[in-house]
Scaffold this motif. Structure first.
Motif, PDB file in Angstrom:
ATOM      1  N   LEU A  28       0.809  -1.228   0.000  1.00 56.43           N
ATOM      2  CA  LEU A  28       0.000   0.000   0.000  1.00 56.43           C
ATOM      3  C   LEU A  28       0.841   1.276   0.000  1.00 56.43           C
ATOM      4  CD1 LEU A  28      -2.848  -1.032   2.469  1.00 56.43           C
ATOM      5  CD2 LEU A  28      -2.841  -1.122  -0.032  1.00 56.43           C
ATOM      6  N   LYS A  29       2.175   1.105   0.057  1.00 51.12           N
ATOM      7  CA  LYS A  29       3.095   2.244   0.060  1.00 51.12           C
ATOM      8  C   LYS A  29       2.814   3.202   1.226  1.00 51.12           C
ATOM      9  CE  LYS A  29       4.014   2.137  -4.902  1.00 51.12           C
ATOM     10  NZ  LYS A  29       3.505   0.858  -5.223  1.00 51.12           N
ATOM     11  N   ILE A  30       2.686   2.602   2.418  1.00 47.53           N
ATOM     12  CA  ILE A  30       2.501   3.353   3.655  1.00 47.53           C
ATOM     13  C   ILE A  30       3.468   2.780   4.690  1.00 47.53           C
ATOM     14  CG2 ILE A  30       0.095   3.998   3.214  1.00 47.53           C
ATOM     15  CD1 ILE A  30      -0.817   1.672   4.959  1.00 47.53           C
ATOM     16  N   SER A  31       3.620   3.437   5.816  1.00 47.21           N
ATOM     17  CA  SER A  31       4.532   2.935   6.849  1.00 47.21           C
ATOM     18  C   SER A  31       3.873   1.823   7.659  1.00 47.21           C
ATOM     19  CB  SER A  31       4.957   4.072   7.777  1.00 47.21           C
ATOM     20  OG  SER A  31       3.882   4.446   8.614  1.00 47.21           O
ATOM     21  N   GLU A  32       4.709   1.019   8.304  1.00 46.31           N
ATOM     22  CA  GLU A  32       4.186  -0.018   9.196  1.00 46.31           C
ATOM     23  C   GLU A  32       3.379   0.597  10.333  1.00 46.31           C
ATOM     24  OE1 GLU A  32       6.511  -3.596  10.361  1.00 46.31           O
ATOM     25  OE2 GLU A  32       8.078  -2.628   9.147  1.00 46.31           O
ATOM     26  N   CYS A  33       3.820   1.745  10.797  1.00 39.35           N
ATOM     27  CA  CYS A  33       3.108   2.451  11.868  1.00 39.35           C
ATOM     28  C   CYS A  33       1.690   2.812  11.415  1.00 39.35           C
ATOM     29  CB  CYS A  33       3.880   3.701  12.271  1.00 39.35           C
ATOM     30  SG  CYS A  33       3.170   4.583  13.662  1.00 39.35           S
ATOM     31  N   THR A  34       1.553   3.238  10.180  1.00 35.12           N
ATOM     32  CA  THR A  34       0.229   3.566   9.643  1.00 35.12           C
ATOM     33  C   THR A  34      -0.627   2.315   9.547  1.00 35.12           C
ATOM     34  OG1 THR A  34       1.141   5.454   8.441  1.00 35.12           O
ATOM     35  CG2 THR A  34      -0.996   4.620   7.695  1.00 35.12           C
ATOM     36  N   VAL A  35      -0.051   1.207   9.148  1.00 37.71           N
ATOM     37  CA  VAL A  35      -0.782  -0.062   9.104  1.00 37.71           C
ATOM     38  C   VAL A  35      -1.296  -0.400  10.503  1.00 37.71           C
ATOM     39  CG1 VAL A  35      -0.621  -2.561   8.704  1.00 37.71           C
ATOM     40  CG2 VAL A  35       0.484  -0.963   7.114  1.00 37.71           C
ATOM     41  N   GLU A  36      -0.436  -0.266  11.496  1.00 31.53           N
ATOM     42  CA  GLU A  36      -0.835  -0.565  12.875  1.00 31.53           C
ATOM     43  C   GLU A  36      -1.978   0.339  13.328  1.00 31.53           C
ATOM     44  OE1 GLU A  36       2.766  -0.321  15.169  1.00 31.53           O
ATOM     45  OE2 GLU A  36       3.690  -1.954  14.027  1.00 31.53           O
ATOM     46  N   ARG A  37      -1.916   1.618  12.958  1.00 35.17           N
ATOM     47  CA  ARG A  37      -3.002   2.543  13.309  1.00 35.17           C
ATOM     48  C   ARG A  37      -4.306   2.136  12.642  1.00 35.17           C
ATOM     49  NH1 ARG A  37       0.158   7.334  11.750  1.00 35.17           N
ATOM     50  NH2 ARG A  37       1.855   7.294  13.234  1.00 35.17           N
ATOM     51  N   HIS A  38      -4.227   1.756  11.370  1.00 36.12           N
ATOM     52  CA  HIS A  38      -5.429   1.296  10.663  1.00 36.12           C
ATOM     53  C   HIS A  38      -6.003   0.063  11.360  1.00 36.12           C
ATOM     54  CE1 HIS A  38      -5.608   4.025   7.317  1.00 36.12           C
ATOM     55  NE2 HIS A  38      -4.413   3.679   6.853  1.00 36.12           N
ATOM     56  N   LEU A  39      -5.143  -0.882  11.719  1.00 37.56           N
ATOM     57  CA  LEU A  39      -5.622  -2.098  12.368  1.00 37.56           C
ATOM     58  C   LEU A  39      -6.280  -1.790  13.711  1.00 37.56           C
ATOM     59  CD1 LEU A  39      -2.766  -4.604  11.521  1.00 37.56           C
ATOM     60  CD2 LEU A  39      -5.129  -4.674  10.706  1.00 37.56           C
ATOM     61  N   THR A  40      -5.703  -0.876  14.470  1.00 31.59           N
ATOM     62  CA  THR A  40      -6.311  -0.495  15.749  1.00 31.59           C
ATOM     63  C   THR A  40      -7.715   0.061  15.533  1.00 31.59           C
ATOM     64  OG1 THR A  40      -4.162  -0.052  16.745  1.00 31.59           O
ATOM     65  CG2 THR A  40      -6.064   1.016  17.766  1.00 31.59           C
ATOM     66  N   ARG A  41      -7.865   0.922  14.531  1.00 33.95           N
ATOM     67  CA  ARG A  41      -9.194   1.484  14.230  1.00 33.95           C
ATOM     68  C   ARG A  41     -10.161   0.407  13.741  1.00 33.95           C
ATOM     69  NH1 ARG A  41      -6.284   5.283  11.162  1.00 33.95           N
ATOM     70  NH2 ARG A  41      -5.534   6.929  12.509  1.00 33.95           N
ATOM     71  N   ILE A  42      -9.648  -0.494  12.903  1.00 35.12           N
ATOM     72  CA  ILE A  42     -10.481  -1.587  12.390  1.00 35.12           C
ATOM     73  C   ILE A  42     -10.992  -2.443  13.549  1.00 35.12           C
ATOM     74  CG2 ILE A  42     -10.431  -3.761  11.088  1.00 35.12           C
ATOM     75  CD1 ILE A  42      -8.386  -2.308   9.175  1.00 35.12           C
ATOM     76  N   TYR A  43     -10.094  -2.839  14.439  1.00 38.62           N
ATOM     77  CA  TYR A  43     -10.493  -3.676  15.576  1.00 38.62           C
ATOM     78  C   TYR A  43     -11.586  -3.001  16.385  1.00 38.62           C
ATOM     79  CZ  TYR A  43      -5.961  -6.094  14.834  1.00 38.62           C
ATOM     80  OH  TYR A  43      -4.890  -6.776  14.310  1.00 38.62           O
ATOM     81  N   ARG A  44     -11.405  -1.720  16.652  1.00 40.14           N
ATOM     82  CA  ARG A  44     -12.386  -0.980  17.439  1.00 40.14           C
ATOM     83  C   ARG A  44     -13.736  -0.903  16.712  1.00 40.14           C
ATOM     84  NH1 ARG A  44      -9.648   3.639  18.377  1.00 40.14           N
ATOM     85  NH2 ARG A  44     -10.487   4.575  16.506  1.00 40.14           N
ATOM     86  N   LYS A  45     -13.696  -0.613  15.424  1.00 44.40           N
ATOM     87  CA  LYS A  45     -14.928  -0.452  14.650  1.00 44.40           C
ATOM     88  C   LYS A  45     -15.728  -1.741  14.539  1.00 44.40           C
ATOM     89  CE  LYS A  45     -13.688   3.473  11.716  1.00 44.40           C
ATOM     90  NZ  LYS A  45     -13.512   3.903  10.306  1.00 44.40           N
ATOM     91  N   ILE A  46     -15.042  -2.880  14.374  1.00 44.19           N
ATOM     92  CA  ILE A  46     -15.778  -4.134  14.166  1.00 44.19           C
ATOM     93  C   ILE A  46     -15.900  -4.967  15.439  1.00 44.19           C
ATOM     94  CG2 ILE A  46     -15.202  -4.169  11.715  1.00 44.19           C
ATOM     95  CD1 ILE A  46     -13.168  -6.403  12.289  1.00 44.19           C
ATOM     96  N   GLY A  47     -15.314  -4.473  16.525  1.00 43.67           N
ATOM     97  CA  GLY A  47     -15.491  -5.126  17.819  1.00 43.67           C
ATOM     98  C   GLY A  47     -14.691  -6.401  18.021  1.00 43.67           C
ATOM     99  N   VAL A  48     -13.441  -6.388  17.538  1.00 45.14           N
ATOM    100  CA  VAL A  48     -12.557  -7.542  17.738  1.00 45.14           C
ATOM    101  C   VAL A  48     -11.280  -7.084  18.435  1.00 45.14           C
ATOM    102  CG1 VAL A  48     -13.498  -8.730  15.713  1.00 45.14           C
ATOM    103  CG2 VAL A  48     -11.437  -7.343  15.474  1.00 45.14           C
ATOM    104  N   THR A  49     -10.438  -8.047  18.809  1.00 42.44           N
ATOM    105  CA  THR A  49      -9.226  -7.680  19.544  1.00 42.44           C
ATOM    106  C   THR A  49      -7.921  -8.085  18.859  1.00 42.44           C
ATOM    107  OG1 THR A  49      -9.330  -9.724  20.835  1.00 42.44           O
ATOM    108  CG2 THR A  49     -10.397  -7.778  21.783  1.00 42.44           C
ATOM    109  N   ASN A  50      -8.007  -8.815  17.739  1.00 44.39           N
ATOM    110  CA  ASN A  50      -6.763  -9.216  17.078  1.00 44.39           C
ATOM    111  C   ASN A  50      -6.991  -9.490  15.591  1.00 44.39           C
ATOM    112  OD1 ASN A  50      -7.522 -12.081  16.709  1.00 44.39           O
ATOM    113  ND2 ASN A  50      -7.384 -12.158  18.943  1.00 44.39           N
ATOM    114  N   ARG A  51      -5.904  -9.703  14.874  1.00 41.63           N
ATOM    115  CA  ARG A  51      -5.985  -9.858  13.414  1.00 41.63           C
ATOM    116  C   ARG A  51      -6.688 -11.146  12.993  1.00 41.63           C
ATOM    117  NH1 ARG A  51      -1.037  -7.989  11.885  1.00 41.63           N
ATOM    118  NH2 ARG A  51      -1.205  -8.601   9.726  1.00 41.63           N
ATOM    119  N   THR A  52      -6.606 -12.183  13.798  1.00 41.39           N
ATOM    120  CA  THR A  52      -7.312 -13.427  13.474  1.00 41.39           C
ATOM    121  C   THR A  52      -8.819 -13.197  13.519  1.00 41.39           C
ATOM    122  OG1 THR A  52      -5.496 -14.758  14.346  1.00 41.39           O
ATOM    123  CG2 THR A  52      -7.645 -15.843  14.106  1.00 41.39           C
TER     124      THR A  52
END
Length: 67
Positions: A28-52
């Motif tokens: 996606l041509k973004i930093s790993e830190c940005t990926v982590e931020r996206h994942l944190t928001r995704i987890y919160r939005k969909i109500g999960v706690t991890n990537r699995t």
């Protein structure tokens, strides 16, 4: 539940295919830190706690939506 942005869906799609944060960042041509931020928001939005759990949510939603 909050809607995911198109970028969050891109991140989640790659994570659901087994990509690690470093690989997602490269594709996606973004930093790993940005990926982590996206994942944190995704987890919160969909109500999960991890990537699995997020991947299982995505696969279930894709099946329901016919994607």
């Amino acid at each position: 539940m909050l809607e995911l942005t198109s970028r969050e869906y891109q991140v989640l799609t790659l994570v659901s295919k087994g990509k690690q944060n470093k690989e997602v960042a490269k594709v996606l041509k973004i930093s790993e830190c940005t990926v982590e931020r996206h994942l944190t928001r995704i987890y919160r939005k969909i109500g999960v706690t991890n990537r699995t759990e997020a991947s299982l949510w995505y696969v279930g939603k894709s099946t329901i939506d016919g994607q």
